[in-house]
Design a protein around this motif. Structure first.
Motif, short mmCIF file in Angstrom:
data_model
loop_
_atom_site.label_atom_id
_atom_site.label_comp_id
_atom_site.label_asym_id
_atom_site.label_seq_id
_atom_site.Cartn_x
_atom_site.Cartn_y
_atom_site.Cartn_z
N THR A 1 -3.90 -5.36 3.67
CA THR A 1 -4.37 -4.11 2.77
C THR A 1 -5.72 -3.28 3.09
O THR A 1 -6.90 -4.02 3.45
CB THR A 1 -4.08 -4.55 1.18
OG1 THR A 1 -4.25 -3.23 0.39
CG2 THR A 1 -4.83 -5.10 0.43
N ARG B 1 -6.49 -4.29 -6.13
CA ARG B 1 -5.40 -5.32 -5.87
C ARG B 1 -4.87 -6.25 -6.42
O ARG B 1 -4.09 -6.86 -6.79
CB ARG B 1 -5.39 -5.71 -4.62
CG ARG B 1 -5.16 -4.65 -4.03
CD ARG B 1 -3.52 -3.93 -3.70
NE ARG B 1 -3.78 -2.83 -2.60
CZ ARG B 1 -3.55 -1.63 -3.35
NH1 ARG B 1 -4.40 -1.64 -4.23
NH2 ARG B 1 -3.58 -0.87 -2.13
N ASP C 1 1.25 -1.02 -0.05
CA ASP C 1 0.19 0.10 0.35
C ASP C 1 0.57 1.67 -0.35
O ASP C 1 0.68 2.03 -1.21
CB ASP C 1 -1.07 -0.30 1.20
CG ASP C 1 -1.97 -1.16 0.91
OD1 ASP C 1 -1.86 -1.84 -0.11
OD2 ASP C 1 -2.67 -1.15 1.96
#
Length: 235
Positions: free
Chosen positions: A158, A165, A125
């Motif tokens: 995350t 993602r 991230d």
């Protein structure tokens, strides 16, 4: 926080972390603490003797908690020399913990297939907040893939939903991916009760849109992608 609120882009820059850790020495865990994730770690890393890599370790007590839970070989890397020096001093008498200054985009000091698991709690991230984010994220995932054993697992914690993602993960390497979710920290600093069992994966379709069917839109959760390294097939 003594440094104020930085631009999110700063999270992708090494200078920010050196500056932060020079001013803030108290332990801090991003997203989740180990006790909240322990059942999932046990599920995917059942053998306590295997070598584990924690990327972007910072000054978290996550790895210490893993050792207290019986894990015997936890290697920690971070791009900040400030925090690595501090953690080397703090854990100088703990042989199960190792701390190394390293850029996750180039982990060449580690041989291919060195680790049974790689744990990433916010590092990808942070990279995605910085300059050249896509290229740097792809490099990072390639290095994670390289240092993992076949059938090893990359556990990515995350805030990024599947729509943000899954594509990146699938384009980077040949992973078999499972998705789990956990409620974000409550106001008192501990996780609230999750909407489903942490160890119960959510069925993913190609786009990840099935997650909305299960959780609704904008769920207040962290996403945990468990990516298993699939061996390359011979032609």
């Amino acid at each position: 926080m003594t440094l104020g609120t930085p631009s999110s882009q700063a999270y992708g820059e090494p200078w920010y972390w050196d500056n932060r850790y020079a001013h803030e020495s108290a332990p801090f865990d991003w997203y989740q603490k180990y006790p909240a994730l322990a059942s999932l770690i046990h599920l995917y890393v059942p053998h306590r003797h295997e070598r584990i890599l924690v990327v972007g370790c910072g000054n978290s007590v996550f790895s210490e908690d893993m050792v207290n839970d019986g894990y015997e070989d936890v290697v920690n890397v971070d791009i900040s020399s400030v925090v690595i020096e501090a953690m080397q001093t703090k854990y100088s008498n703990c042989q199960q913990l190792k701390y190394i200054k390293l850029d996750v985009r180039d982990m060449s000091p580690f041989q291919a297939g060195s680790f049974a698991a790689v744990i990433d709690k916010g590092t990808l991230d942070s990279i995605l907040c910085g300059n050249n984010s896509r290229q740097n994220a792809t490099q990072t995932l390639g290095e994670v893939w390289r240092v993992l054993k076949d059938k090893g697992v990359y556990i990515l914690i995350t805030y990024g939903a599947p729509v943000y993602r899954l594509g990146l993960l699938k384009e980077s390497c040949m992973w078999s991916i499972k998705l789990h979710v956990i409620a974000k920290f409550g106001a008192e600093g501990s996780s609230e009760q999750p909407t489903r069992a942490l160890t119960d994966p959510i069925l993913l379709d190609e786009s990840g849109s099935s997650v909305e069917d299960v959780l609704g839109k904008n769920p207040d959760v962290h996403y945990i992608y468990v990516c298993t390294k699939e061996p390359k097939t011979k032609d």
